[in-house]
Scaffold this motif. Structure first.
Motif, PDB file in Angstrom:
ATOM      1  N   MET A  46       0.844  -1.190   0.000  1.00 20.66           N
ATOM      2  CA  MET A  46       0.000   0.000   0.000  1.00 20.66           C
ATOM      3  C   MET A  46       0.885   1.247   0.000  1.00 20.66           C
ATOM      4  N   ASN A  47       0.530   2.239  -0.828  1.00 19.56           N
ATOM      5  CA  ASN A  47       1.338   3.445  -0.817  1.00 19.56           C
ATOM      6  C   ASN A  47       0.955   4.351   0.355  1.00 19.56           C
ATOM      7  N   ILE A  48       1.841   5.299   0.671  1.00 20.00           N
ATOM      8  CA  ILE A  48       1.662   6.128   1.852  1.00 20.00           C
ATOM      9  C   ILE A  48       0.414   7.007   1.753  1.00 20.00           C
ATOM     10  N   GLU A  49       0.076   7.436   0.546  1.00 13.62           N
ATOM     11  CA  GLU A  49      -1.119   8.265   0.377  1.00 13.62           C
ATOM     12  C   GLU A  49      -2.369   7.481   0.766  1.00 13.62           C
ATOM     13  N   ARG A  50      -2.470   6.247   0.283  1.00 11.31           N
ATOM     14  CA  ARG A  50      -3.623   5.400   0.615  1.00 11.31           C
ATOM     15  C   ARG A  50      -3.624   5.091   2.118  1.00 11.31           C
ATOM     16  N   TYR A  51      -2.454   4.826   2.674  1.00 14.86           N
ATOM     17  CA  TYR A  51      -2.349   4.520   4.098  1.00 14.86           C
ATOM     18  C   TYR A  51      -2.870   5.678   4.948  1.00 14.86           C
ATOM     19  N   LEU A  52      -2.442   6.886   4.624  1.00 16.89           N
ATOM     20  CA  LEU A  52      -2.864   8.051   5.404  1.00 16.89           C
ATOM     21  C   LEU A  52      -4.348   8.347   5.200  1.00 16.89           C
ATOM     22  N   THR A  53      -4.848   8.077   4.004  1.00 20.42           N
ATOM     23  CA  THR A  53      -6.282   8.253   3.750  1.00 20.42           C
ATOM     24  C   THR A  53      -7.092   7.271   4.570  1.00 20.42           C
ATOM     25  N   ASP A  54      -6.677   6.010   4.576  1.00 24.82           N
ATOM     26  CA  ASP A  54      -7.392   4.980   5.344  1.00 24.82           C
ATOM     27  C   ASP A  54      -7.360   5.263   6.841  1.00 24.82           C
ATOM     28  N   HIS A  55      -6.312   5.956   7.285  1.00 28.21           N
ATOM     29  CA  HIS A  55      -6.179   6.275   8.699  1.00 28.21           C
ATOM     30  C   HIS A  55      -6.673   7.696   9.021  1.00 28.21           C
ATOM     31  N   ARG A  56      -7.473   8.233   8.135  1.00 25.44           N
ATOM     32  CA  ARG A  56      -8.226   9.471   8.373  1.00 25.44           C
ATOM     33  C   ARG A  56      -7.319  10.651   8.753  1.00 25.44           C
ATOM     34  N   GLN A  57      -6.253  10.826   7.976  1.00 21.06           N
ATOM     35  CA  GLN A  57      -5.322  11.920   8.256  1.00 21.06           C
ATOM     36  C   GLN A  57      -5.620  13.190   7.446  1.00 21.06           C
ATOM     37  N   GLY A  58      -6.779  13.242   6.824  1.00 19.49           N
ATOM     38  CA  GLY A  58      -7.174  14.449   6.126  1.00 19.49           C
ATOM     39  C   GLY A  58      -7.675  14.189   4.727  1.00 19.49           C
ATOM     40  N   THR A  59      -7.996  15.246   4.031  1.00 18.60           N
ATOM     41  CA  THR A  59      -8.444  15.143   2.644  1.00 18.60           C
ATOM     42  C   THR A  59      -7.260  14.771   1.756  1.00 18.60           C
ATOM     43  N   PRO A  60      -7.500  14.320   0.530  1.00 13.87           N
ATOM     44  CA  PRO A  60      -6.383  14.005  -0.367  1.00 13.87           C
ATOM     45  C   PRO A  60      -5.412  15.169  -0.532  1.00 13.87           C
ATOM     46  N   ARG A  61      -5.946  16.392  -0.624  1.00 11.93           N
ATOM     47  CA  ARG A  61      -5.046  17.530  -0.783  1.00 11.93           C
ATOM     48  C   ARG A  61      -4.282  17.816   0.506  1.00 11.93           C
ATOM     49  N   GLN A  62      -4.912  17.601   1.647  1.00 10.23           N
ATOM     50  CA  GLN A  62      -4.200  17.768   2.910  1.00 10.23           C
ATOM     51  C   GLN A  62      -3.048  16.774   3.021  1.00 10.23           C
ATOM     52  N   ILE A  63      -3.296  15.550   2.602  1.00  7.48           N
ATOM     53  CA  ILE A  63      -2.255  14.521   2.688  1.00  7.48           C
ATOM     54  C   ILE A  63      -1.078  14.871   1.788  1.00  7.48           C
ATOM     55  N   LEU A  64      -1.342  15.364   0.588  1.00  8.91           N
ATOM     56  CA  LEU A  64      -0.251  15.819  -0.274  1.00  8.91           C
ATOM     57  C   LEU A  64       0.506  16.966   0.385  1.00  8.91           C
ATOM     58  N   ARG A  65      -0.218  17.838   1.071  1.00 10.04           N
ATOM     59  CA  ARG A  65       0.426  18.950   1.767  1.00 10.04           C
ATOM     60  C   ARG A  65       1.318  18.436   2.893  1.00 10.04           C
ATOM     61  N   LEU A  66       0.840  17.443   3.652  1.00  5.41           N
ATOM     62  CA  LEU A  66       1.646  16.839   4.719  1.00  5.41           C
ATOM     63  C   LEU A  66       2.962  16.306   4.164  1.00  5.41           C
ATOM     64  N   LEU A  67       2.866  15.615   3.035  1.00  5.53           N
ATOM     65  CA  LEU A  67       4.058  15.025   2.436  1.00  5.53           C
ATOM     66  C   LEU A  67       5.018  16.104   1.940  1.00  5.53           C
ATOM     67  N   ARG A  68       4.492  17.120   1.273  1.00  2.00           N
ATOM     68  CA  ARG A  68       5.349  18.178   0.727  1.00  2.00           C
ATOM     69  C   ARG A  68       6.005  19.003   1.826  1.00  2.00           C
ATOM     70  N   GLN A  69       5.352  19.106   2.970  1.00  2.00           N
ATOM     71  CA  GLN A  69       5.907  19.871   4.078  1.00  2.00           C
ATOM     72  C   GLN A  69       6.867  19.052   4.937  1.00  2.00           C
ATOM     73  N   GLY A  70       7.103  17.818   4.545  1.00  2.00           N
ATOM     74  CA  GLY A  70       8.055  16.979   5.278  1.00  2.00           C
ATOM     75  C   GLY A  70       7.569  16.558   6.646  1.00  2.00           C
ATOM     76  N   ARG A  71       6.259  16.447   6.814  1.00  2.00           N
ATOM     77  CA  ARG A  71       5.672  16.156   8.130  1.00  2.00           C
ATOM     78  C   ARG A  71       5.375  14.672   8.328  1.00  2.00           C
ATOM     79  N   VAL A  72       5.654  13.850   7.306  1.00  2.00           N
ATOM     80  CA  VAL A  72       5.375  12.412   7.391  1.00  2.00           C
ATOM     81  C   VAL A  72       6.700  11.654   7.417  1.00  2.00           C
TER      82      VAL A  72
END
Length: 239
Positions: A1-27
């Motif tokens: 499973m890729n990290i985007e799907r993992y974070l989505t399944d674990h309710r870490q925000g909207t798809p755009r929020q998750i991309l923002r988390l990754l780009r900000q180096g917070r994951v």
């Protein structure tokens, strides 16, 4: 499973929020920062966001219709604070308010337990739309028209009831609210009815709140690839 799907399944925000988390180096995965949404993870991996283990707990994003005179404190034991309006389940959250609306004003206020969300919203420097009632039929307010605090002023007179509704836009609430309260014709509270792309819901009564919808969260965060122009663009017009 890729990290985007993992974070989505674990309710870490909207798809755009998750991309923002990754780009900000917070994951991080096993203590190593990852920025690609295609990074693979397995069950044994330790995935963290902002240093906290991902458990499926969803961050809280709230919009309030703040009563006049209420502070932006989220302490539920403090009288006349946003925190005193919270239900029992929300009181245990480590919520903070977007510290921008003076206690003398009423209307739209935001709170969250996601500090980065509040920081991102503040960084957009969104225009606030304020509304206030005036006594009598008012066709011009020269003091506001000449004040650079306000980017737009609209007056809607009601000749039948001899009142006027004034709507203004500003990025400087601390200067704008006292100026509006000092108007001789003012006949009620100054209320924030919109913050950038977010309008105060018409069905949200004073002293109540609700969670933000995913699209509202994304809109308030602003674009992923933002320039100075896109951050300061006024999303609504007073017409």
């Amino acid at each position: 499973m890729n990290i985007e799907r993992y974070l989505t399944d674990h309710r870490q925000g909207t798809p755009r929020q998750i991309l923002r988390l990754l780009r900000q180096g917070r994951v991080t995965v096993n203590d190593a920062a990852v920025d690609s949404p295609l990074t693979d993870v397995v069950k044994a991996d330790q995935v963290r966001v902002d240093g906290m283990a991902v458990t499926g707990r969803q961050p809280q994003y709230l919009i309030f219709n703040k009563p006049i005179g209420f502070q932006l404190s989220m302490d539920p034991t403090s009288a006349h604070s946003l925190g005193s309006l919270l239900n029992t389940l929300d009181q245990v959250r480590p919520l903070k308010a977007l510290a921008d609306l003076p206690k003398e004003a009423t209307g739209l206020a935001l709170a969250s337990d996601d500090d980065h969300f509040l920081t991102d919203v503040a960084a957009q420097k969104w225009v606030s739309t304020l509304r206030l009632p005036l006594a009598g039929v008012v066709t011009e307010l020269p003091t506001l028209a000449a004040d650079l605090t306000f980017s737009a002023v609209k007056l809607v007179p009601d000749t039948l009831h001899q009142t006027t509704t004034a709507t203004v836009q500003t990025r400087d609430l601390n200067a704008a609210v006292p100026t509006l309260l000092a108007l001789k014709a003012i006949n009620g509270p100054v209320s924030r009815v919109a913050l950038g792309p977010m309008a105060l819901p018409v069905d949200l009564s004073v002293a109540s709140y609700r969670g933000l919808f995913p699209t509202e969260i994304d809109d308030l965060n602003g674009p992923l690839e933002s320039s100075t122009d896109s951050q300061t663009e006024t999303p609504s017009k007073l017409g």
